[in-house]
Design a protein around this motif. Structure first.
Motif, PDB file in Angstrom:
ATOM      1  N   THR A  46       0.710  -1.211   0.035  1.00  0.00           N
ATOM      2  CA  THR A  46       0.060  -0.145  -0.055  1.00  0.00           C
ATOM      3  C   THR A  46       0.975   1.263   0.123  1.00  0.00           C
ATOM      4  O   THR A  46       0.467   2.146  -0.658  1.00  0.00           O
ATOM      5  CB  THR A  46      -0.785   0.165   1.170  1.00  0.00           C
ATOM      6  OG1 THR A  46      -1.707  -1.271   1.118  1.00  0.00           O
ATOM      7  CG2 THR A  46      -1.918   1.072   1.170  1.00  0.00           C
ATOM      8  N   HIS A  52       0.679   4.055  -2.959  1.00  0.00           N
ATOM      9  CA  HIS A  52       0.126   5.278  -2.502  1.00  0.00           C
ATOM     10  C   HIS A  52       0.598   5.983  -1.697  1.00  0.00           C
ATOM     11  O   HIS A  52       0.192   7.121  -0.858  1.00  0.00           O
ATOM     12  CB  HIS A  52      -1.209   4.649  -1.359  1.00  0.00           C
ATOM     13  CG  HIS A  52      -2.193   3.582  -2.333  1.00  0.00           C
ATOM     14  ND1 HIS A  52      -3.544   4.180  -2.832  1.00  0.00           N
ATOM     15  CD2 HIS A  52      -2.000   2.356  -2.281  1.00  0.00           C
ATOM     16  CE1 HIS A  52      -3.867   3.420  -3.050  1.00  0.00           C
ATOM     17  NE2 HIS A  52      -3.259   2.057  -3.008  1.00  0.00           N
ATOM     18  N   LEU A  64      -7.647  -0.524  -1.923  1.00  0.00           N
ATOM     19  CA  LEU A  64      -6.570  -1.318  -1.296  1.00  0.00           C
ATOM     20  C   LEU A  64      -6.309  -2.711  -1.895  1.00  0.00           C
ATOM     21  O   LEU A  64      -5.820  -3.465  -1.211  1.00  0.00           O
ATOM     22  CB  LEU A  64      -6.972  -1.353   0.273  1.00  0.00           C
ATOM     23  CG  LEU A  64      -6.879  -0.035   1.097  1.00  0.00           C
ATOM     24  CD1 LEU A  64      -7.335   0.106   2.219  1.00  0.00           C
ATOM     25  CD2 LEU A  64      -5.558   0.498   0.807  1.00  0.00           C
ATOM     26  N   ASN A 121      -3.898  -3.698  -4.309  1.00  0.00           N
ATOM     27  CA  ASN A 121      -2.568  -2.754  -4.628  1.00  0.00           C
ATOM     28  C   ASN A 121      -2.505  -3.234  -5.985  1.00  0.00           C
ATOM     29  O   ASN A 121      -1.483  -2.386  -6.695  1.00  0.00           O
ATOM     30  CB  ASN A 121      -1.467  -2.721  -3.646  1.00  0.00           C
ATOM     31  CG  ASN A 121      -2.280  -2.115  -2.308  1.00  0.00           C
ATOM     32  OD1 ASN A 121      -2.776  -1.071  -2.285  1.00  0.00           O
ATOM     33  ND2 ASN A 121      -1.814  -2.768  -1.179  1.00  0.00           N
TER      34      ASN A 121
END
Length: 308
Positions: free
Chosen positions: A168, A172, A229, A231
């Motif tokens: 993640t 992100h 989420l 990924n």
């Protein structure tokens, strides 16, 4: 009795002196985002198989292990233990790993990150682990000169659900998920490399780890929450080089998680290496008692040595 106390203090001082480079420090210098004070208490316990578990994390920290200066490679690895986003296998997939890294000249830094099930979290439960992950790598980068670490050689390693958190962060890292608290928050949260060990990658059926998804998103997440989420859907050309490790017979987190991420990385021409072992199951950590698996950490060290 007095002599015993003095001896205990003396031994403690020796211990502190021997581990002067090992530091535990708070992650957040001011208020902890998305959290309020509650009567919930952090719990540290040992499982039946002797693993040190941490649940209900209230004050996230970094635990820093540094090799001696003459042995340092300049590289550092920020470590996220697994535990299904319910707890942290803190020694098994944290401090034990950090010590193995320092024995090879690499700084090992364990993150005690917050868990979404905590009653102290007020909002944005699904983003709280990412807040801690972004802050952790920025804080390490801010300390790089002091700790003799190269600021462009700071990577991450995650195990199981910790592998989901690591992936993640790797996909992100550029998103703004908390308000700036100090100068460290001006630094990049992009890892320079990633190692994902039997990681949860997707939150979609049928390959996800249901326990991790439920802990992170609740019983009935929306499709958008799941996609955000998952990924493998967020890899791009700037995703960090990645080392993947999994066992084919993992019946907790299917090997398809690593395969999906590998395929996404390859599609975007991100340098990646994947090792899939026929046996090993899940949660094997360093696998020192497994004749076939115990060499995986050496493969990782070789991979690190050849990073650009």
């Amino acid at each position: 009795m007095k002599t015993l106390k003095k001896s205990t203090i003396f031994l403690a001082l020796i211990s502190v002196g021997m581990s002067a480079q090992d530091t535990i420090m708070p992650l957040w210098p001011k208020s902890i985002p998305n959290q309020h004070q509650s009567n919930e208490e952090e719990v540290i316990s040992k499982s039946d198989d002797g693993i040190l578990w941490v649940t209900n994390v209230q004050k996230p920290t970094l635990e820093v292990y540094l090799p001696s200066k003459r042995n340092m490679t300049g590289q550092a690895v920020v470590i996220f233990p697994g535990g299904g986003y319910y707890g942290l296998a803190y020694d098994w997939e944290g401090t034990d790993i950090a010590k193995a890294l320092t024995a090879n000249g690499i700084a090992g830094i364990v993150v005690k990150y917050r868990l979404p099930r905590s009653k102290s979290i007020t909002e944005g439960k699904n983003v709280v682990p990412l807040q801690d992950a972004q802050r952790a790598i920025r804080l390490v980068r801010s300390k790089s000169e002091k700790w003799n670490i190269a600021s462009n050689k700071i990577g991450i390693m995650g195990f199981s659900a910790g592998g989901h958190l690591a992936s993640t962060l790797g996909t992100h890292y550029s998103e703004s998920v908390y308000e700036k608290q100090d100068e460290a928050d001006d630094l990049s949260a992009r890892p320079d490399f990633m190692a994902l060990i039997y990681p949860v990658i997707t939150l979609g059926a049928p390959s996800t780890h249901t326990g991790s998804r439920t802990s992170l998103l609740g019983e009935k997440p929306t499709n958008d929450e799941v996609d955000y989420l998952s990924n493998e859907k967020h890899v791009n050309k700037d995703t960090p080089p990645t080392f993947l490790l999994h066992a084919m017979d993992d019946d907790a987190v299917p090997v398809e998680n690593s395969i999906m991420f590998f395929d996404a990385l390859r599609e975007h021409n991100v340098p990646t290496t994947m090792h899939v072992y026929p046996t090993g199951g899940h949660g094997f950590s360093l696998a020192l008692k497994d004749k076939k698996l115990k060499g995986w950490i050496d493969l990782f060290f070789d991979w690190m040595a050849n990073l650009d």
